[in-house]
Write a protein that holds these residues in place. Structure first.
Motif, PDB file in Angstrom:
ATOM      1  N   ASP A 129      -1.304   7.924  -0.589  1.00  0.00           N
ATOM      2  CA  ASP A 129      -2.712   8.009  -0.970  1.00  0.00           C
ATOM      3  C   ASP A 129      -3.526   6.762  -0.634  1.00  0.00           C
ATOM      4  O   ASP A 129      -4.716   6.691  -0.909  1.00  0.00           O
ATOM      5  CB  ASP A 129      -2.851   8.325  -2.466  1.00  0.00           C
ATOM      6  CG  ASP A 129      -2.259   7.253  -3.357  1.00  0.00           C
ATOM      7  OD1 ASP A 129      -1.875   6.184  -2.855  1.00  0.00           O
ATOM      8  OD2 ASP A 129      -2.200   7.489  -4.580  1.00  0.00           O
ATOM      9  N   SER A 179      -3.395   3.837  -1.951  1.00  0.00           N
ATOM     10  CA  SER A 179      -3.666   2.912  -3.056  1.00  0.00           C
ATOM     11  C   SER A 179      -2.905   1.613  -2.877  1.00  0.00           C
ATOM     12  O   SER A 179      -1.828   1.567  -2.295  1.00  0.00           O
ATOM     13  CB  SER A 179      -3.329   3.559  -4.395  1.00  0.00           C
ATOM     14  OG  SER A 179      -1.943   3.834  -4.468  1.00  0.00           O
ATOM     15  N   ARG A 187       0.849  -1.206   0.000  1.00  0.00           N
ATOM     16  CA  ARG A 187       0.000   0.000   0.000  1.00  0.00           C
ATOM     17  C   ARG A 187       0.876   1.244   0.000  1.00  0.00           C
ATOM     18  O   ARG A 187       1.778   1.390   0.799  1.00  0.00           O
ATOM     19  CB  ARG A 187      -0.896  -0.029   1.230  1.00  0.00           C
ATOM     20  CG  ARG A 187      -1.952   1.051   1.249  1.00  0.00           C
ATOM     21  CD  ARG A 187      -2.935   0.855   2.375  1.00  0.00           C
ATOM     22  NE  ARG A 187      -3.635  -0.405   2.340  1.00  0.00           N
ATOM     23  CZ  ARG A 187      -4.748  -0.633   1.623  1.00  0.00           C
ATOM     24  NH1 ARG A 187      -5.266   0.302   0.882  1.00  0.00           N
ATOM     25  NH2 ARG A 187      -5.333  -1.803   1.676  1.00  0.00           N
TER      26      ARG A 187
END
Length: 67
Positions: free
Chosen positions: A64, A66, A60
């Motif tokens: 952000d 993501s 991850r």
């Protein structure tokens, strides 16, 4: 006797910090050992391929979130 351990996955990729986690799916990633023998329960080598534990790495991006 209990054996326990932990570790952290952290990487730097293109200037972004990546945190990693491991997740085990299917059978738990736990074995017991019978003292005085060479027997592990469960014996992962003898389990059918679809019954073995699967370790999944999840990376991850912390900037952000993501995956």
């Amino acid at each position: 006797m209990n054996l326990e351990g932990s570790f952290t996955l952290i990487a730097l990729m293109d200037g972004t910090t990546i945190n990693g986690t491991l997740r085990v799916e299917g059978t738990p990633l736990v074995q017991r050992y019978n003292k005085g023998t060479a027997v592990f329960i469960p014996d992962f080598e003898t389990l059918a391929e679809n019954n073995r534990p699967t370790v999944v790495v999840i990376l991850r991006d912390i900037s952000d979130g993501s995956v």
